[in-house]
Motif scaffolding. Structure first.
Motif, PDB file in Angstrom:
ATOM      1  N   ILE A 749      44.285  43.109  42.744  1.00  0.00           N
ATOM      2  CA  ILE A 749      44.822  44.396  42.288  1.00  0.00           C
ATOM      3  C   ILE A 749      43.873  45.470  42.784  1.00  0.00           C
ATOM      4  N   MET A 750      44.426  46.528  43.340  1.00  0.00           N
ATOM      5  CA  MET A 750      43.578  47.578  43.907  1.00  0.00           C
ATOM      6  C   MET A 750      43.847  48.912  43.220  1.00  0.00           C
ATOM      7  N   GLU A 751      42.776  49.570  42.939  1.00  0.00           N
ATOM      8  CA  GLU A 751      42.843  50.925  42.401  1.00  0.00           C
ATOM      9  C   GLU A 751      42.139  51.827  43.421  1.00  0.00           C
ATOM     10  N   PRO A 752      42.883  52.316  44.373  1.00  0.00           N
ATOM     11  CA  PRO A 752      42.250  53.037  45.480  1.00  0.00           C
ATOM     12  C   PRO A 752      41.486  54.278  45.019  1.00  0.00           C
ATOM     13  N   GLN A 753      42.006  54.939  43.969  1.00  0.00           N
ATOM     14  CA  GLN A 753      41.313  56.146  43.542  1.00  0.00           C
ATOM     15  C   GLN A 753      39.902  55.815  43.057  1.00  0.00           C
ATOM     16  N   LYS A 754      39.784  54.661  42.451  1.00  0.00           N
ATOM     17  CA  LYS A 754      38.466  54.234  41.949  1.00  0.00           C
ATOM     18  C   LYS A 754      37.706  53.398  42.971  1.00  0.00           C
ATOM     19  N   ARG A 755      38.352  53.149  44.096  1.00  0.00           N
ATOM     20  CA  ARG A 755      37.772  52.261  45.133  1.00  0.00           C
ATOM     21  C   ARG A 755      37.461  50.881  44.545  1.00  0.00           C
ATOM     22  N   THR A 756      38.300  50.481  43.628  1.00  0.00           N
ATOM     23  CA  THR A 756      38.013  49.228  42.932  1.00  0.00           C
ATOM     24  C   THR A 756      39.057  48.173  43.279  1.00  0.00           C
ATOM     25  N   LEU A 757      38.559  46.983  43.446  1.00  0.00           N
ATOM     26  CA  LEU A 757      39.403  45.842  43.793  1.00  0.00           C
ATOM     27  C   LEU A 757      39.134  44.743  42.769  1.00  0.00           C
ATOM     28  N   HIS A 758      40.176  44.214  42.180  1.00  0.00           N
ATOM     29  CA  HIS A 758      40.038  43.138  41.191  1.00  0.00           C
ATOM     30  C   HIS A 758      40.613  41.867  41.819  1.00  0.00           C
ATOM     31  N   VAL A 759      39.840  40.818  41.801  1.00  0.00           N
ATOM     32  CA  VAL A 759      40.267  39.568  42.451  1.00  0.00           C
ATOM     33  C   VAL A 759      40.209  38.422  41.459  1.00  0.00           C
ATOM     34  N   ALA A 760      41.263  37.634  41.425  1.00  0.00           N
ATOM     35  CA  ALA A 760      41.253  36.388  40.641  1.00  0.00           C
ATOM     36  C   ALA A 760      41.551  35.243  41.601  1.00  0.00           C
ATOM     37  N   PHE A 761      40.647  34.310  41.685  1.00  0.00           N
ATOM     38  CA  PHE A 761      40.844  33.158  42.574  1.00  0.00           C
ATOM     39  C   PHE A 761      41.621  32.069  41.845  1.00  0.00           C
ATOM     40  N   ARG A 762      42.126  31.158  42.617  1.00  0.00           N
ATOM     41  CA  ARG A 762      42.833  30.005  42.027  1.00  0.00           C
ATOM     42  C   ARG A 762      41.814  29.127  41.310  1.00  0.00           C
ATOM     43  N   SER A 763      42.105  28.804  40.087  1.00  0.00           N
ATOM     44  CA  SER A 763      41.156  27.998  39.313  1.00  0.00           C
ATOM     45  C   SER A 763      41.365  26.520  39.623  1.00  0.00           C
ATOM     46  N   ALA A 764      40.473  25.734  39.079  1.00  0.00           N
ATOM     47  CA  ALA A 764      40.579  24.287  39.297  1.00  0.00           C
ATOM     48  C   ALA A 764      41.879  23.744  38.718  1.00  0.00           C
ATOM     49  N   GLN A 765      42.418  24.449  37.728  1.00  0.00           N
ATOM     50  CA  GLN A 765      43.676  24.002  37.110  1.00  0.00           C
ATOM     51  C   GLN A 765      44.905  24.468  37.906  1.00  0.00           C
ATOM     52  N   GLY A 766      44.655  25.193  38.966  1.00  0.00           N
ATOM     53  CA  GLY A 766      45.765  25.634  39.806  1.00  0.00           C
ATOM     54  C   GLY A 766      46.408  26.922  39.361  1.00  0.00           C
TER      55      GLY A 766
END
Lengths: 835, 523
Positions: A749-766
């Motif tokens: 998810i990106m919030e360009p105004q804040k220059r912020t990027l939120h990343v969630a990777f795939r967990s071991a549980q899929g």
């Protein structure tokens, strides 16, 4: 002839050496093979037998000694000196002459014998291996050296250079550079009679007419020898050292055809050489041979190319001869000459095809060209610089101080749940090196899986081609990978220098051939074109933007899930180039380009494969490198849009672009099909692929249809709603109909105004794991530390190329501020996200 | 009355003692005699073996003098071919083990011919063993009541025995031992009428069949049996020598196969075979018909999956009549050939542009007719470059060859050799072989096909070719080192084998084949 201009002749060798006087001996021994011997040089002959002898072939040897240094310089009417031949000649040659002082050269006649290559790949050009031909040729060459040694007598030497403009031409680039220099060495006996005249000219001997395609001939050197020896005193041995002739061929000064042209060039050269030689005064000279066996740059053709090679230089007072083990193009020869002259040498001769044959060498700008010379350049784009460096070490005259490049350490790699994080900073080369050092093992594994393992699998070999006849017990990779590398080179055209340098740095850091790294970058698109396997099926879905009021106070929010069938560990990479914008991207260890990225001006780019729009283009840089270039070069939405639209070669993808223009958040999707279609948000929503459009396949239609349903239920879409949507698993996960599906590797998810990027990777549980946030500060901001990083684990040595360390558990890393949701919130979101 | 004095002095005592000892001795002797008489009686060879072998069995296997030959069989070099650790590899040890019995017992239980027969060729559930015991063996069996693990099975007076541990029934008639895992099979064997039994003459014929010194089998095959769709019945004889195994087969084809191959096999009788050119695998054939005819008939009977016949002959048809073409060359040459031909795999040219198998053939042909063909060989059109793949006649060497990429190693060549047409896939090999004296004459034995294979040099040739590719990293799954290591193992096995030969003939609807495996002596 009138056009010849003599610019320099008659260097008098004034130094009176303290050692013994110069002695020289010459000899020539015929090496014409029996009719039937396959010829070397032209691939179209395919090892067929020769049919006749047009003119004889010779090994011509000049032995020189100044009392301290002995040197045997041999000129052969062969296409090349291959290792088998050189090794055998050295075995047969008397031990009195140091082996490293025996210099074997070939004129590169394409009508000389083949049959001397022991190993398979080169037999396709040179014909079946015939040990008897190898032995006979080696014995004759050895005999020439031995006889020259026996014939030694008091001698004097001199050299000169003349100029020509019509004897050679650039065969690849009409009107392109040529080496105008004709170098001449003159060796006289005590009575002033010429013992040897040695010319240096850069021009391919490929002028034998088609009617004698299968005839044995020395080509134009044969006419040159005869004419020069006719013009000279009896007993004079004419020799020819071919120069940096990779892209040089003979001219046609008298507008002749067939053999008449060959004869014309040979005889004109002889006359010219004789003219230069007449102005040379000979005396004693100091000889010096320097040699080394350096390690070559990594090669994509390691199965049939060596990793070390013998390099030699011969200095005759202030004349420098450099011997290349192959065919350098003229620009390399000219550049090396400039370097030699800058060191104080009075003249320099580049001699190609000496001692070994590593095929062609082209300078970096030529590396990307779709030419035979570039394709046959197997040691990467910096082979010219490698030669400059290595020959520089062999020159006895000191050169300018060169500053060695600063040592670069592997970038720090931090493990996150389901992914990794790395920060790269510096020049493009440094950025590449950091990455290469950190992920060397991963690069190699990916290369094995994606290129040698996958691209070369039998079911992917082109239908209807000879590849389909490849027997199953044979591995096509040793042939197919270099072939593929040749095909991929021209795709580098249009790749910005900075990215080219970065990929070079990656290759250097990982100790891999440049071509391998480039093929790795290309593998996805190569595979896409085949459309035969799901291995590289990269829908890269699902991406969307919410704009205006529906994005609440943010005014612009973007989100995506990246689907990637390969179980690769994704990496958050921050790149801080020395020039241009900083950027952060969610990608993989090896990919230089951008699938999901944002720069420090808030410009966002996301890519999605859209099969209905066609196969990825193979006529220019791949789309992810274009995206990287745009993010690095511009912060303006309008400028980025224009840049993207200028890449009309792109096909088969949609690009979601978002950013600011005059303070207003903007977003658009570009669909790269047969034409470029630009879409704007509708109802403040913008989907990577419109579900009802021609760009949507079944899976995309299902995903985006579901996305539309979910977004319709939300009047205001904030980050939390986006997270929930990205976790949605409704629909078939296996068929990739679900937004979070079996192939999803991460959510962003990106919030360009804040220059912020939120990343969630795939967990071991899929499932989609906990979000990690990264805020990209502008380059001028000071680095601040806030937020915390949890679940971080030290990178292993193998993951970090043996050079990484874990980063502190909290803080700001090189301008990116990381924060992470507390576990409770994450669990709550995760719970809502699962249906 | 006179009185008679009787003296009972010394002579009487001994006599008395003698009488007593003599009686005992005589008693013992008599008893022994009785025992011997009894033993002789009970172990008399009263039952002919042939009377206990059903004539209707689908298979019969005769093993001659098994016990005396088992040491020779166990020590045969042939067993070295069995994969290490396999069940077959255990056989020599088992043969030497006496099956858990004292050797003298074993030697007496099986004597002379041992016959196995039955009808179930799938699971051998009704296999019947018939053999003759020695008198001692027979006597030992007579005391089976004293042996553990043998139960009585009266079977309506047939007096069978049952060994539960191995689930084997057996009975003894005279000195003949009959055993089977099937009680029914055993009972059937014991109740045969004269016309249901094999008969003496048939037994003698099979025992004395040529090559049947060790093992001889007759199989009558059903459609579901292995090879049953091809053969009605098979005769198989096996002989195992110290360094050689020889398997002879004779088979009558099923009517369907006879019909299918009628065009090939009709009127085929044993013919003179010509020696094949030297090679690692050689084949010589003569079915009394020219090769093109055989090829066409074979293709009709057995269309191969690649459509090779169609491709080759279709191509030849289209190329014929175009002057100096390959089609003309082949068609013109093959038209002159007779029925005898031989083919050799000469080796692999590992130094060629691409490692290439070298094939050589010699076909019976009239040299004078061939000379005519060669003399009238069409010149290629003048504008044809000398390197183009058009067949050319080299008058100096008297060969026709086809210039090809790769040079002489890959150039098909034809020449006249003796009374045959010589063909080679390689001009280089042709030059080499044509310079040697022609191997004249014919193979002594008449037949239709003979094949000789020399495993060790053949495998060495394959390994050498493989190494060429491995050096280039192109041998899938192997590096030079791993391939060399694997090859060493293969070569070690192949080293044990000297030659494998096949000789086959067809006569009056019956196919006969002989497979001989020759081993190298152990180092």
């Amino acid at each position: 002839m009138r056009r010849f201009l003599l610019v320099f002749a008659g260097f008098f060798l004034l130094v009176d050496p303290p050692g013994a006087a110069l002695e020289a001996g010459t000899a020539k021994v015929e090496i014409t093979p029996p009719v039937g011997t396959p010829l070397n040089g032209f691939g179209d002959r395919l090892g067929r037998s020769s049919l006749a002898v047009h003119d004889p072939l010779w090994a011509r040897a000049l032995y020189l000694t100044d009392g301290e240094t002995q040197v045997a310089l041999v000129n052969t009417d062969l296409c090349m000196i291959n290792r088998e031949l050189r090794d055998r000649v050295l075995e047969l040659t008397p031990t009195g002459i140091p082996r490293e002082n025996i210099i074997l050269t070939a004129t590169h006649t394409h009508n000389g014998p083949g049959a001397m290559h022991r190993y398979l790949p080169l037999r396709i050009v040179s014909g079946g291996f015939n040990p008897e031909i190898l032995e006979a040729t080696a014995r004759s060459i050895s005999q020439a050296v031995r006889t020259a040694l026996e014939n030694k007598r008091r001698a004097a030497i001199g050299y000169g250079v003349g100029k020509q403009q019509v004897l050679s031409q650039n065969r690849r680039h009409p009107g392109g550079p040529i080496d105008e220099q004709i170098g001449v060495l003159r060796v006289d006996d005590a009575d002033g009679n010429a013992l040897a005249l040695v010319a240096n000219l850069a021009a391919h001997p490929t002028s034998v007419p088609d009617s004698d395609h299968y005839s044995i001939s020395a080509d134009y050197p044969g006419f040159y020898y005869d004419e020069l020896e006719r013009l000279s005193s009896p007993g004079c041995v004419a020799m020819l050292l071919n120069g940096a002739e990779g892209d040089q061929t003979i001219g046609n000064p008298e507008n002749q055809e067939g053999w008449a042209r060959t004869e014309s060039v040979g005889k004109l050269l002889a006359v010219r050489v004789k003219g230069i030689a007449n102005q040379i005064a000979c005396t004693d000279a100091k000889l010096r041979v320097n040699s080394a066996q350096p390690t070559l740059p990594p090669t994509i053709a390691a199965t049939f190319q060596p990793n070390t090679v013998l390099l030699q230089t011969l200095e005759i007072d202030d004349l420098l001869l450099t011997f290349f083990p192959g065919e350098p193009t003229v620009e390399i020869g000219l550049a090396l000459r400039q370097q030699a002259l800058a060191r104080g040498y009075a003249a320099q001769f580049s001699v190609g095809l000496a001692n070994d044959y590593l095929m062609y060498f082209v300078p970096q700008p030529r590396f990307v060209e779709k030419t035979y010379e570039a394709a046959m350049n197997y040691y990467g784009p910096r082979i010219a610089e490698w030669f400059y460096t290595e020959f520089g070490k062999l020159m006895s005259r000191p050169g300018p101080e060169t500053q060695s490049l600063p040592a670069v350490a592997a970038a720090q790699v931090e493990e996150l749940e389901g992914g990794m994080r790395i920060t790269l900073a510096g020049t493009p080369r440094e950025i590449g090196l950091q990455r290469g050092l950190a992920f060397a093992e991963d690069f190699k594994a990916r290369y094995q899986a994606r290129v040698t393992g996958a691209l070369i699998s039998p079911d992917l070999l082109p239908e209807g081609s000879l590849w389909k006849l490849w027997p199953n017990f044979l591995d096509p990779a040793p042939v197919a990978v270099p072939t593929l590398a040749m095909a991929a080179r021209p795709l580098l055209q249009g790749v910005p220098t900075s990215l080219f340098d970065e990929i070079e740095g990656m290759a250097e850091g990982a100790q891999m051939p440049f071509d391998a790294l480039w093929l790795l970058q290309q593998a996805v698109d190569f595979k896409q074109r085949k459309e035969r396997s799901a291995l590289f099926d990269t829908p890269l879905c699902t991406m969307f933007a919410v704009t205006g009021d529906r994005a609440g106070a943010e005014g612009l929010l973007l989100a995506r899930n990246l689907d990637w069938p390969e179980p690769e560990t994704p990496v958050i990479v921050e790149v801080r180039p020395r020039g241009g914008h900083r950027l952060v991207q969610a990608g993989f260890t090896w990919n230089t380009g951008v699938y999901t990225g944002m720069n420090d001006a808030g410009l966002v780019l996301m890519l999605e494969r859209a099969k209905p729009l066609g196969d990825p283009s193979m006529t220019g840089p791949p789309i992810e490198l274009v995206a990287r270039q745009v993010l690095q070069e511009t912060g303006s939405f309008a400028e980025a849009l224009a840049q993207l639209r200028a890449h009309t070669h792109l096909r088969g993808y949609t690009v979601l672009l978002a950013g600011n223009e005059a303070g207003e958040p903007m977003a658009a999707v570009l669909e790269f099909g047969n034409r470029i279609v630009t879409r704007s948000p509708e109802g403040n929503l913008l989907f990577g692929v419109a579900p009802q459009s021609d760009a949507a396949d079944n899976a995309a239609a299902a995903r985006y249809g579901r996305l539309g349903e979910l977004l319709a239920a939300e009047q205001i879409v904030g980050r939390r709603e986006m997270e929930e949507i990205l976790r949605d698993t409704a629909g078939s996960e296996e068929l990739l109909h679900a937004i979070w599906n079996a192939d999803s590797r991460y959510s962003v998810i990106m919030e360009p105004q804040k220059r912020t990027l939120h990343v969630a990777f795939r967990s071991a549980q899929g499932v989609s794991g906990a979000y990690t946030s990264a805020t990209l500060k502008s380059a001028t901001d000071s680095l601040t530390v806030h937020g915390s990083q949890t679940q971080a684990a030290p990178a292993t040595a193998s993951q970090a190329g043996g050079a990484s360390q874990s980063v502190p558990q909290s803080g700001t890393q090189n301008g990116i501020v990381f924060e992470q949701l507390d576990d409770e919130t994450a669990a709550a979101i995760r719970g809502r996200g699962r249906r | 009355m006179s009185e008679t004095v009787r003296s009972f002095t010394r002579p009487g005592l001994p006599r008395t003692r003698r009488r007593a000892g003599g009686l005992l001795r005589y008693g013992v002797l008599a008893l022994l005699l009785l025992c011997l008489l009894w033993a002789g009686w009970v172990t008399r060879d009263a039952q002919p073996l042939h009377a206990l072998v059903p004539v209707q069995q689908d298979y019969r296997v005769f093993i001659n003098d098994f016990l005396n030959k088992r040491t020779q069989i166990a020590t045969s070099e042939v067993w070295a071919l069995a994969p290490e650790g396999s069940a077959i590899a255990q056989i020599p040890a088992q043969l030497s083990s006496n099956f858990g019995m004292p050797e003298w017992v074993l030697n007496n239980l099986i004597y002379g011919v041992c016959l196995l027969s039955g009808n179930d060729l799938q699971t051998f559930s009704d296999i019947l063993l018939v053999t003759r015991m020695t008198r001692v063996g027979c006597l030992i069996e007579h005391f089976h009541n004293f042996l553990p693990g043998i139960d009585e099975d009266p079977a309506g007076g047939l007096n069978l025995r049952f060994v539960p541990e191995s689930h084997v029934y057996y009975a003894v008639r005279g000195r003949v031992l009959i055993a089977s895992p099937s009680r029914d099979a055993l009972i059937r064997s014991l109740t045969l009428t004269a016309d249901q039994a094999l008969g003496e003459a048939a037994l003698e014929e099979q025992i004395n069949a040529p090559g049947a010194e060790d093992l001889n089998a007759h199989l009558r095959l059903g459609a579901d049996d292995p090879l049953g769709d091809v053969f009605e019945e098979l005769w198989v004889a096996l002989r195992l020598g110290p360094a050689q195994a020889q398997l002879r087969c004779r088979g009558g084809l099923q009517p369907a196969w006879r019909r299918r191959f009628e065009a090939v096999l009709a009127d085929v009788t044993p013919q003179s075979l010509r020696p094949a050119p030297e090679g690692l695998l050689t084949l010589s054939a003569n079915v009394g018909k020219p090769l093109p005819e055989v090829w066409a008939a074979l293709n009709e009977a057995w269309p191969e999956p690649w459509g090779l016949h169609q491709q080759l002959f279709g191509w030849l048809d289209t190329r014929q009549g175009t002057g100096a073409s390959v089609g003309t060359m082949l068609a013109g040459l093959l038209a002159q050939t007779g029925p005898a031909w031989a083919l050799s795999w000469h080796g692999i040219d590992t130094l060629a542009m691409i490692p290439t198998p070298e094939i050589v053939a010699v076909l019976q042909a009239d040299p004078s007719q061939l000379e005519q063909v060669f003399a009238n060989w069409p010149e290629p059109p003048v504008e044809t470059p000398a390197w183009e793949s058009v067949p050319r006649y080299d008058a100096a060497r008297q060969v026709v060859y086809l210039p090809m990429p790769g040079g002489p190693s890959l150039e098909p060549t034809a020449a006249i050799q003796g009374n045959g047409l010589f063909l080679s896939s390689s001009r280089r090999v042709a030059g080499e072989l044509l310079s040697k004296p022609v191997a004249g004459g014919v193979i002594e034995r008449k037949g239709n096909l003979t094949i000789d294979f020399f495993p060790q040099p053949a495998l060495q040739a394959v390994v050498d070719a493989g190494l060429e590719f491995a050096h280039f990293g192109a041998l899938r799954g192997y590096t030079v080192e791993t391939f060399q290591a694997a090859a060493d193992r293969w070569l070690a096995t192949a080293q044990k084998l000297k030659r494998i030969s096949v000789f086959a003939l067809h006569d009056q609807g019956v196919l006969e084949a002989e497979l001989t495996v020759e081993m190298n002596p152990r180092e």
